[in-house]
Every structure is written in C-alpha cells, then in structure tokens.
Design a protein around this motif. Sequence first.
Motif, short mmCIF file in Angstrom:
data_model
loop_
_atom_site.label_atom_id
_atom_site.label_comp_id
_atom_site.label_asym_id
_atom_site.label_seq_id
_atom_site.Cartn_x
_atom_site.Cartn_y
_atom_site.Cartn_z
N GLY A 1 0.83 -1.22 -0.20
CA GLY A 1 0.01 0.15 0.10
C GLY A 1 0.90 1.15 -0.12
N TRP A 2 2.09 1.09 0.69
CA TRP A 2 2.83 2.32 0.64
C TRP A 2 3.43 2.53 -0.60
CZ3 TRP A 2 3.14 6.54 3.89
CH2 TRP A 2 2.55 6.47 5.29
N CYS A 3 3.91 1.40 -1.25
CA CYS A 3 4.34 1.65 -2.48
C CYS A 3 3.46 2.25 -3.66
CB CYS A 3 4.94 0.25 -3.01
SG CYS A 3 6.19 -0.37 -2.05
N VAL A 4 2.09 1.55 -3.38
CA VAL A 4 1.06 2.41 -4.29
C VAL A 4 0.97 3.93 -4.09
CG1 VAL A 4 -1.45 2.34 -4.65
CG2 VAL A 4 -0.02 0.39 -4.42
N ILE A 5 1.00 4.10 -2.84
CA ILE A 5 0.97 5.76 -2.35
C ILE A 5 2.19 6.46 -3.00
CG2 ILE A 5 1.21 7.40 -0.43
CD1 ILE A 5 -0.55 5.24 1.12
N ALA A 6 3.32 6.00 -2.97
CA ALA A 6 4.42 6.53 -3.61
C ALA A 6 4.31 6.55 -5.18
CB ALA A 6 5.84 5.59 -3.12
#
Length: 152
Positions: A61-66
């Motif tokens: 999820g953090w990778c998607v946000i980034a």
Amino acid sequence: MFYGAIVWDPWLIVAQIVCLQSLYYVTLGGFTSILVGTRVSRMSLVYFFDYATVTTSTVTGWCVIASFVFSSILGAVYMLYLVERAKKCLDFSATIYIIHLFICIVYGGWPSSITWWVVNGSGIAAMALLGEYLCIRREMRDIPIARYRSIA
C-alpha cells in the motif's frame, strides 16, 4: 506561442487533457510496475483504480501511495511543457484527478477510504502548486533582446 491575443481553442484544450491524462497513467504504470511489481506476483489495474489498494497498513500500500505521489510530481513537469501557463495548472490538475475519480468509481465504486482521498488530494495540490511554480519560473525568465550587442 504568443499569449497577447486570447483565442479559445477547444481542440487544443482537449488534446492537452488527453496528453496529460495519458502521460499521467503511463508514469503511474511505470512507477507502479517498479515499486509494486516487485512485491506482488501479478500486476493488475486494481493498483490504479481500486481505492482499497491505497492503504498505509501494508508495505505494498505504501508503494502504491509512493507511485501516486511520484506520478503527480512528474505530472507537474509535463504541464510545464504541455500547458505552459501558470494560471491553467490548477484547472488541468483538477481535470486529471476528476477524470481519475470517475474511472475509479466505474471500476470499484465510490472511494470510501480516507487514505485514498488524502493521497489524491495531496496529489492534486502537489501537481498544481509545483506546476505553477515551474511555469512561473519559465514565464519570469529574461527575454534576450540582442545576442551580439556591442557595449558602447
């Protein structure tokens, strides 16, 4: 391009919107494949358009946000070359994200995640403000009058 005479050209506006939207999704796809593609077994459009994947509870999820944040930053650079006017950056940024919202609604329903709204709200703000900043810097450059002017 001269900006003295204001001419309303709807075909130019539509072409700019299509180009910016396409470049935004190409950039988002590139960043998603680099950041998320290494973490999941199979890439899908779910990482683009489903609000449930934009989460702070997992590393993916953090990778998607980034990916969304980096795409909005590069979107501002695209506006520098395609829109060229600081006063139009907010309009084009909002258009990109409104179209994205409609596609997300069609794909996965109304986004009910607060994280999705924060990420996309921050994305539109970053794209608009950085785009305006870059365009203003370009507009404020000195106009060269004479290249080989003699000093007397």
